[in-house]
Design a protein around this motif. Structure first.
Motif, PDB file in Angstrom:
ATOM      1  N   ASP A 169     -41.821 -20.063 -94.343  1.00 10.24           N
ATOM      2  CA  ASP A 169     -40.946 -21.085 -93.777  1.00 10.24           C
ATOM      3  C   ASP A 169     -39.474 -20.668 -93.821  1.00 10.24           C
ATOM      4  O   ASP A 169     -38.746 -20.899 -92.873  1.00 10.24           O
ATOM      5  N   VAL A 170     -39.040 -20.060 -94.947  1.00  6.15           N
ATOM      6  CA  VAL A 170     -37.606 -19.727 -95.026  1.00  6.15           C
ATOM      7  C   VAL A 170     -37.204 -18.734 -93.953  1.00  6.15           C
ATOM      8  O   VAL A 170     -36.067 -18.753 -93.483  1.00  6.15           O
ATOM      9  N   LEU A 171     -38.140 -17.846 -93.595  1.00  2.25           N
ATOM     10  CA  LEU A 171     -37.813 -16.861 -92.562  1.00  2.25           C
ATOM     11  C   LEU A 171     -37.589 -17.569 -91.224  1.00  2.25           C
ATOM     12  O   LEU A 171     -36.644 -17.293 -90.495  1.00  2.25           O
ATOM     13  N   GLU A 173     -36.801 -20.747 -90.918  1.00  2.00           N
ATOM     14  CA  GLU A 173     -35.584 -21.548 -91.063  1.00  2.00           C
ATOM     15  C   GLU A 173     -34.339 -20.690 -90.825  1.00  2.00           C
ATOM     16  O   GLU A 173     -33.373 -21.138 -90.215  1.00  2.00           O
ATOM     17  N   SER A 174     -34.373 -19.439 -91.334  1.00  2.17           N
ATOM     18  CA  SER A 174     -33.214 -18.568 -91.144  1.00  2.17           C
ATOM     19  C   SER A 174     -32.952 -18.318 -89.674  1.00  2.17           C
ATOM     20  O   SER A 174     -31.797 -18.210 -89.264  1.00  2.17           O
ATOM     21  N   ALA A 175     -34.013 -18.194 -88.908  1.00  2.00           N
ATOM     22  CA  ALA A 175     -33.825 -17.964 -87.472  1.00  2.00           C
ATOM     23  C   ALA A 175     -33.279 -19.223 -86.803  1.00  2.00           C
ATOM     24  O   ALA A 175     -32.349 -19.159 -86.006  1.00  2.00           O
ATOM     25  N   TYR A 176     -33.840 -20.382 -87.163  1.00  2.00           N
ATOM     26  CA  TYR A 176     -33.290 -21.628 -86.625  1.00  2.00           C
ATOM     27  C   TYR A 176     -31.824 -21.773 -87.025  1.00  2.00           C
ATOM     28  O   TYR A 176     -30.999 -22.262 -86.264  1.00  2.00           O
ATOM     29  N   ALA A 177     -31.514 -21.321 -88.248  1.00  2.00           N
ATOM     30  CA  ALA A 177     -30.156 -21.507 -88.765  1.00  2.00           C
ATOM     31  C   ALA A 177     -29.130 -20.654 -88.035  1.00  2.00           C
ATOM     32  O   ALA A 177     -27.937 -20.864 -88.196  1.00  2.00           O
ATOM     33  N   LYS A 182     -37.360 -23.007 -80.769  1.00  6.93           N
ATOM     34  CA  LYS A 182     -38.733 -22.883 -81.269  1.00  6.93           C
ATOM     35  C   LYS A 182     -39.448 -21.707 -80.613  1.00  6.93           C
ATOM     36  O   LYS A 182     -40.109 -20.905 -81.266  1.00  6.93           O
ATOM     37  N   VAL A 185     -38.241 -18.481 -82.065  1.00 10.82           N
ATOM     38  CA  VAL A 185     -38.767 -18.260 -83.417  1.00 10.82           C
ATOM     39  C   VAL A 185     -40.211 -17.751 -83.351  1.00 10.82           C
ATOM     40  O   VAL A 185     -40.590 -16.806 -84.047  1.00 10.82           O
ATOM     41  N   ASP A 188     -39.988 -14.059 -81.738  1.00 11.93           N
ATOM     42  CA  ASP A 188     -39.258 -13.004 -82.433  1.00 11.93           C
ATOM     43  C   ASP A 188     -39.535 -12.943 -83.934  1.00 11.93           C
ATOM     44  O   ASP A 188     -39.261 -11.928 -84.569  1.00 11.93           O
ATOM     45  N   ILE A 189     -40.012 -14.027 -84.510  1.00  8.29           N
ATOM     46  CA  ILE A 189     -40.235 -14.027 -85.954  1.00  8.29           C
ATOM     47  C   ILE A 189     -41.731 -14.109 -86.272  1.00  8.29           C
ATOM     48  O   ILE A 189     -42.295 -13.224 -86.904  1.00  8.29           O
ATOM     49  N   TYR A 193     -44.043 -10.887 -87.310  1.00  8.12           N
ATOM     50  CA  TYR A 193     -44.422 -10.948 -88.727  1.00  8.12           C
ATOM     51  C   TYR A 193     -45.936 -10.857 -88.888  1.00  8.12           C
ATOM     52  O   TYR A 193     -46.429 -10.241 -89.822  1.00  8.12           O
TER      53      TYR A 193
END
Ligand SMILES: Nc1ncnc2c1ncn2[C@@H]1O[C@H](COP(=O)(O)OP(=O)(O)O)[C@@H](O)[C@H]1O
Ligand SMILES: [Mg+2]
Lengths: 282, 265
Positions: A169-171, A173-177, A182, A185, A188-189, A193
């Protein structure tokens, strides 16, 4: 004491499975000898499957079942892969919490239905639909490919979902941040991953589609002919083996072992590749 | 402390309830964040520091069902007005907000891509495609995050191979590259060794020139060394807020004094 026993037992089971693998390969290889000697690698390109007079010898080539296997699998993968990815993405990133659970259970149940049921359902319900939409006489490459796709979608979607769920989740969240949407994310994430798991699931599904017998046996038409159109009937390796095993003798039998050997080697190679992908990620 | 400092964010009567929770986690908080200052949030674990911080860029809204009440005002670049970010609803409004109010997490979160692409990612999302401009912005951000010298010869290597401290500075570079107005840090050094911690602290003090910093920390030395303002939270309430020196040397509230002197926490 108990630990020791358990360890020995595990070692024994692991060794046994290794020997089984080698044993199966050895049996296929030795029974295929006659055909290997007679036809060599030409077997792969020869279209005939003709028993000689008085049931003696004959000419046997694997081209048609090999092509049939590859084409049905190809059709199934082309249909199943995007749909399975879509389902997995929906379940991990888009669906509201309330519907994830029932949807996931449904997918797992679908994955557990015996393939003969897919075959029967395909023949009686689906084949007529394909016939109306695309012509042909119902059974053939396309019908087999589509039903095969329906069969492997739940399996592929479930494994892909599991590996997408491992993206932390933090990964995300970092992209959203930093202002990702969506969609970005996911693209690309989450997808990069879980790439290893996704490729692994595709390869496992591919292996399953290649070796599927019962569903395809109902739907491919089981005729020794090269398909000219996508709706034409043909045959595949597992279907040919299942249909001819009871009566075959001598060189035909040996040629069937040759086909089985080809399927075994290809499936083994695929599973090994999938394993490599899964392991690289974990 | 001079009194001409301008508020950049203002939190007014903020209540916050997690989905399914019986009690609000934030019970009517009021707080002013001053521009180009470092504001520290301290308080015992579970008192709501992260919850408050995560409201400031509405990252809570990634999970459905969170309820806010009150106002969180952010000063607009263009008009200078204070606008309520709790009124935002659309995805592109959230994106704009998060580009202005960046966030650094407890554990470093490098993306599974190259060092260069980690920083380029946010810039590309914001519409910068030109290679020359990207290169320039990335070099500048990596310099601001004090990591340029360590990575300039291996920009194309995977970010996953860096040390924890380097990864955290890369994450800071990634946020700084977008030229945010405010940067939120949630215990950014709690997963790092003392040397990396010192490097990050120095970096945060430097960043103050360009951005406003809000930092959650459980380390009181860090709060006193680093911050201009400190806010002490307890059980979802803001108990005390003021210039760091006053809060640490001369707290108004008994509870603050007890916490700072280590009597609980
Ligand atoms: N996702 C969540 N859902 C429900 N309750 C939560 C959630 N996250 C945190 N909480 C609760 O909110 C309170 C404050 O948590 P948090 O803001 O993380 O505290 P801090 O950062 O000060 O340690 C805690 O009681 C915690 O259990
Ligand atoms: Mg916290």
């Amino acid at each position: 004491m108990g630990g020791r026993l358990f360890k020995d037992f595990s070692l024994f089971s692991a060794t046994l499975s290794l020997f089984l693998l080698i044993g199966i390969f050895a049996v296929l290889f030795s029974y295929a000898q006659a055909s290997l000697h007679e036809f060599g690698f030409n077997f792969l390109y020869m279209e005939q499957w003709e028993i000689g007079e008085d049931d003696e010898g004959g000419v046997f080539g694997g081209y048609i079942p090999i092509i049939g296997t590859l084409l049905t699998t190809l059709i199934a993968m082309v249909i199943a892969t995007p749909l399975a990815m879509g389902i997995a993405i929906f379940l991990t990133e888009i669906a509201p919490a309330a519907i994830i659970k029932p949807f996931s259970i449904a997918i797992e149940l679908l994955a557990a239905i015996p393939s003969i049921i897919y075959g029967m359902w395909g023949l009686f319900y689906f084949a007529p639909i394909v016939q109306t939409l695309f012509g042909g006489n119902g059974v053939g490459l396309l019908t087999a490919g589509i039903v095969l796709a329906i069969m492997i979608i739940p399996f592929m979607a479930a494994i892909t979902r599991d590996s997408m769920n491992t993206a932390p989740d933090v990964l995300k969240e970092s992209a959203y941040a930093i202002g990702a949407t969506k969609f970005e994310v996911i693209k690309d994430i989450v997808m990069p991953y879980s790439k290893g798991g996704i490729i692994g699931s595709v390869i496992l599904a591919l292996g399953r589609a290649l070796g599927e017998t019962m569903a395809v046996a109902f739907l491919i038409g089981s005729v020794m002919a090269i398909p000219q159109k996508i709706t034409d009937p043909t045959t595949s390796i597992p279907v040919l083996l299942a249909n001819n095993f009871a009566e075959a003798q001598d060189l035909e039998m040996s040629s069937m072992y040759y086909l089985a050997l080809i399927l075994f080697v290809v499936s083994f190679a695929l599973i090994s590749m999938a394993k490599v992908y899964f392991m690289r990620k974990r | 402390m001079n009194t001409t400092q301008k508020p950049i964010m203002e939190i007014k009567d903020l209540r916050f309830i997690y989905p399914g929770a019986a009690q609000p986690t934030l019970k009517g908080n009021n707080l002013t964040i001053y521009e180009n200052q470092i504001t520290a949030m301290i308080g015992p674990s579970g008192c709501g520091k992260s919850t408050l911080l995560r409201a400031l860029n509405r990252i809570h809204d990634l999970y459905p069902g969170c309820k806010y009440d009150g106002e969180i005002l952010l000063r607009s670049n263009t008009t200078g007005e204070m606008n309520d970010i709790l009124k935002l609803r659309k995805e592109n409004e959230f994106i704009k907000l998060r580009q202005q109010v960046g966030m650094i997490f407890q554990k470093p979160t490098p993306f599974p891509m190259s060092i260069y692409d980690n920083v380029a990612y946010g810039l590309r999302l914001s519409g910068i495609k030109n290679k020359g401009e990207l290169d320039g912005r990335i070099e500048k951000a990596l310099k601001e995050a004090a990591i340029w010298d360590e990575v300039k010869n291996r920009l194309n290597d995977s970010a996953m191979g860096m040390s924890g401290g380097q990864q955290q500075r890369l994450c800071i570079a990634r946020s700084v590259a977008l030229k945010p107005k405010v940067l939120l840090f949630d215990e950014p050094t709690s997963a790092l060794d003392p040397i990396s911690t010192a490097a990050i602290e120095e970096l945060i003090s430097e960043l103050k020139k360009d951005v406003t910093v809000v930092i959650v920390t459980h380390n009181m030395q860090q709060a006193s060394r680093l911050s201009d303002y400190t806010t002490f939270m307890y059980l979802g309430d803001i108990i005390e807020f003021g210039p760091t020196e006053e809060v640490f040397l001369n707290p108004r509230e008994k509870l603050t004094e007890d916490y700072i002197t280590g009597r609980f926490g």
